[in-house]
Design a protein around this motif. Sequence first.
Motif, PDB file in Angstrom:
ATOM      1  N   ALA A 319     111.162  51.941  25.295  1.00  0.00           N
ATOM      2  CA  ALA A 319     110.044  51.849  26.228  1.00  0.00           C
ATOM      3  C   ALA A 319     108.705  52.176  25.581  1.00  0.00           C
ATOM      4  CB  ALA A 319     110.290  52.774  27.421  1.00  0.00           C
ATOM      5  N   ASP A 320     108.732  52.741  24.363  1.00  0.00           N
ATOM      6  CA  ASP A 320     107.478  53.068  23.681  1.00  0.00           C
ATOM      7  C   ASP A 320     106.812  51.839  23.061  1.00  0.00           C
ATOM      8  OD1 ASP A 320     107.661  55.750  24.293  1.00  0.00           O
ATOM      9  OD2 ASP A 320     108.803  56.229  22.476  1.00  0.00           O
ATOM     10  N   ARG A 321     107.554  50.727  22.988  1.00  0.00           N
ATOM     11  CA  ARG A 321     106.948  49.497  22.468  1.00  0.00           C
ATOM     12  C   ARG A 321     106.121  48.821  23.561  1.00  0.00           C
ATOM     13  NH1 ARG A 321     112.681  47.912  20.163  1.00  0.00           N
ATOM     14  NH2 ARG A 321     112.429  48.333  17.944  1.00  0.00           N
ATOM     15  N   THR A 454     104.367  39.755  21.928  1.00  0.00           N
ATOM     16  CA  THR A 454     103.646  39.689  23.205  1.00  0.00           C
ATOM     17  C   THR A 454     104.557  40.085  24.370  1.00  0.00           C
ATOM     18  OG1 THR A 454     104.091  37.295  23.345  1.00  0.00           O
ATOM     19  CG2 THR A 454     101.967  37.975  22.441  1.00  0.00           C
ATOM     20  N   ALA A 455     105.854  39.805  24.255  1.00  0.00           N
ATOM     21  CA  ALA A 455     106.777  40.223  25.322  1.00  0.00           C
ATOM     22  C   ALA A 455     106.825  41.746  25.424  1.00  0.00           C
ATOM     23  CB  ALA A 455     108.168  39.658  25.059  1.00  0.00           C
ATOM     24  N   PHE A 456     106.938  42.423  24.273  1.00  0.00           N
ATOM     25  CA  PHE A 456     106.937  43.895  24.301  1.00  0.00           C
ATOM     26  C   PHE A 456     105.598  44.427  24.812  1.00  0.00           C
ATOM     27  CE2 PHE A 456     110.389  43.692  20.958  1.00  0.00           C
ATOM     28  CZ  PHE A 456     111.348  44.387  21.697  1.00  0.00           C
ATOM     29  N   VAL A 457     104.509  43.847  24.328  1.00  0.00           N
ATOM     30  CA  VAL A 457     103.180  44.277  24.777  1.00  0.00           C
ATOM     31  C   VAL A 457     103.040  44.061  26.273  1.00  0.00           C
ATOM     32  CG1 VAL A 457     100.712  43.737  24.648  1.00  0.00           C
ATOM     33  CG2 VAL A 457     102.051  43.925  22.542  1.00  0.00           C
ATOM     34  N   GLU A 459     105.405  43.914  28.605  1.00  0.00           N
ATOM     35  CA  GLU A 459     106.218  44.859  29.371  1.00  0.00           C
ATOM     36  C   GLU A 459     105.523  46.213  29.465  1.00  0.00           C
ATOM     37  OE1 GLU A 459     109.192  44.186  30.902  1.00  0.00           O
ATOM     38  OE2 GLU A 459     108.892  42.093  30.314  1.00  0.00           O
ATOM     39  N   ARG A 460     104.992  46.698  28.339  1.00  0.00           N
ATOM     40  CA  ARG A 460     104.322  48.004  28.328  1.00  0.00           C
ATOM     41  C   ARG A 460     103.042  47.961  29.176  1.00  0.00           C
ATOM     42  NH1 ARG A 460     104.096  52.575  24.631  1.00  0.00           N
ATOM     43  NH2 ARG A 460     102.463  53.935  25.467  1.00  0.00           N
ATOM     44  N   ALA A 461     102.253  46.896  28.995  1.00  0.00           N
ATOM     45  CA  ALA A 461     100.993  46.786  29.731  1.00  0.00           C
ATOM     46  C   ALA A 461     101.231  46.670  31.235  1.00  0.00           C
ATOM     47  CB  ALA A 461     100.204  45.581  29.224  1.00  0.00           C
ATOM     48  N   TYR A 462     102.271  45.963  31.638  1.00  0.00           N
ATOM     49  CA  TYR A 462     102.605  45.852  33.065  1.00  0.00           C
ATOM     50  C   TYR A 462     102.951  47.232  33.641  1.00  0.00           C
ATOM     51  CZ  TYR A 462     102.744  40.710  33.318  1.00  0.00           C
ATOM     52  OH  TYR A 462     102.416  39.374  33.344  1.00  0.00           O
ATOM     53  N   ARG A 463     103.721  48.011  32.898  1.00  0.00           N
ATOM     54  CA  ARG A 463     104.085  49.344  33.392  1.00  0.00           C
ATOM     55  C   ARG A 463     102.828  50.214  33.543  1.00  0.00           C
ATOM     56  NH1 ARG A 463     108.095  49.019  29.431  1.00  0.00           N
ATOM     57  NH2 ARG A 463     107.049  50.624  28.194  1.00  0.00           N
ATOM     58  N   GLU A 464     101.971  50.162  32.539  1.00  0.00           N
ATOM     59  CA  GLU A 464     100.785  51.017  32.572  1.00  0.00           C
ATOM     60  C   GLU A 464      99.804  50.574  33.654  1.00  0.00           C
ATOM     61  OE1 GLU A 464      99.350  50.975  28.560  1.00  0.00           O
ATOM     62  OE2 GLU A 464     100.814  52.483  27.902  1.00  0.00           O
ATOM     63  N   ALA A 465      99.800  49.270  33.975  1.00  0.00           N
ATOM     64  CA  ALA A 465      98.927  48.757  35.040  1.00  0.00           C
ATOM     65  C   ALA A 465      99.593  48.832  36.402  1.00  0.00           C
ATOM     66  CB  ALA A 465      98.532  47.317  34.737  1.00  0.00           C
ATOM     67  N   LYS A 466     100.822  49.383  36.427  1.00  0.00           N
ATOM     68  CA  LYS A 466     101.580  49.548  37.679  1.00  0.00           C
ATOM     69  C   LYS A 466     101.782  48.215  38.401  1.00  0.00           C
ATOM     70  CE  LYS A 466     100.345  54.413  38.490  1.00  0.00           C
ATOM     71  NZ  LYS A 466      99.877  54.627  37.100  1.00  0.00           N
TER      72      LYS A 466
END
Length: 604
Positions: A319-321, A454-457, A459-466
């Motif tokens: 999840a850190d990626r 971009t897929a990893f980015v 996923e992380r960006a979606y989580r951080e943007a809720k």
Amino acid sequence: MVILRIFYRVLLATTLLLCLGIAVLLYYVVNPKLPAYVPAQVRYLEQWSEADRQTYYYTPQGTQVKGLRYEWFTALELPFSEQRFAEPEYLARFGFLIDPQRKASADNPGNLPVGFARHQDPGSHEQYLDITCAACHTGELRYKDQALRIDGGSAQHVLPSSVPTLRGGSFGQALVASLAATYYNPWKFKRFAHNVLGDDYDAQYDQLRTDFKQSLDTFLRVAWNDTHRGLYPTEEGPGRTDAFGRIANASFGDALSEKNYRVANAPVDYPQLWDIWTFDWVQWTASAQQPMARNIGEALGVGAPLNFFDANGQPLQGADRYPSGVRVRDLQRIEETLKHLQPPSWPEDLFGKVDLALAAKGRGLFAENCAGCHVPPVTSENGRPVKHLVSIPLAAIGTDPNTANNIADNRYDLSSLQWDPAELAKLPVHLHPTPDKPLDMTQLSVAKGLAYVTAFVEERAYREAKVTPEERPAMDGFGLPIGVLEQRAYKARPLAGVWATSPFLHNGSVPSLYQLLSPQDERPSTFYRGTFEYDPRHLGYRPEAFPNGFLYDTRISGNHNSGHEFRTGKRGNGVIGRLLQPEERWALLEYLKVLGGPLEAQLP
């Protein structure tokens, strides 16, 4: 003694010549040869609303220009004067678009050109210079002292390269020169610090100098790396960049291993954006599918921060990626706004009345010679009209092969990222065709590598943007996966508004539509780029020499103007149709002025 005196004289003369050479080099490096800027009345076509335009121009993406703060950029001076680097009239000389009638606003407090925005990262008090997609995908045509703005069109600026050349002319090179002059000239830095810090000058001066040097060092490292490795041998010039080559070198070379650097000799023009949301595949080689992944890739290419490793140099896992600077909600806002963008309509009051009878003849010629590739079938899928674009194999279209070949052939070692195949399988990445054997992480193509990054980015960006699961399909774009299609081919796009998208072919090697309809031997082998002056007869920018223009040489690898030929001979290897007589070419041009616009309905 005589020999010794001669030796010292020769040594002194050599030293003086060396110093003179360095002085001349430095002079030209910090004084780029730029075209003159002549103010003109800017006219906007009715492509969308003014609110949409401002949203598109100044919504940030999360990019950083190598850590450059917004207030630093607006306070920078030119190397040999106190003139501000960010003065609109100076930036316009690089080809960036300004409107002399516009003033500073809340969205554009520095009164900077189109596509120069700012953003502030969560938890930070710093505002960064943010270059948006509008900087590269907004065009302008000049005629009779009017500047016709083409929103979503092709930019003609000289943005990417910071490699020093005697000619100069690059925004990147000039910016580095101003940064270096500001840091190493104590009087200049003192003025700069007072402008940036104001009342906090004494308390924050040392920290400002440290932070500024860190940003400058980043610029210098990139310039040195690109120069001594010879990564970009084909000069890009106005309106072009080797997008995939630069993104791959930054993501897989700078961030991973010097073994991943590849020569990028395939500059491409910035394509127009109207109707792009209806295309089944985008990019010149039709290699990408999902809108959000395409936009994340674009943001990363322009400089959105991206981390692959932790503070100890170990590859991030699970999840850190991967933490990045991309602003997915703003990217979606831009994407939704672009759905409102209409192709530009031919302005008869400026460029002349359309000969409707001649255009009607051109319509028949278009159906005979062009429609098979440029009028794709349309289906309705998930609430979207989908245009299924035709991809033409390289061997048939015959245009410069470098872009297609580099994407197909270059391989990168991403094994240091320690991707688990089982983890990759859970990502929304669809490879076309489906591989029949496991991926070799030491030999991964740029398209596949960037898709997984971009897929990893994402996923992380979606989580951080809720972003909620219910929101996800719309954020992705019509619920599309991150599709990857690799082929030695170039796509044929619909031609509505094509009259406003000079120059032509994927690498911008043909100045006008008339020449694009002509055999290769009737096209100029050299011409000048960087002007906005439009030729409404031949439908293209004027190719004549002008002061400090960029000489485009089609004989250089990556610049070839071959292919897409209408001429006598066997079809294939670049010949796509029969020879068109001059009167047929003029008729086709007349039709292309109205294709997709309101005047098309008036044809007899």
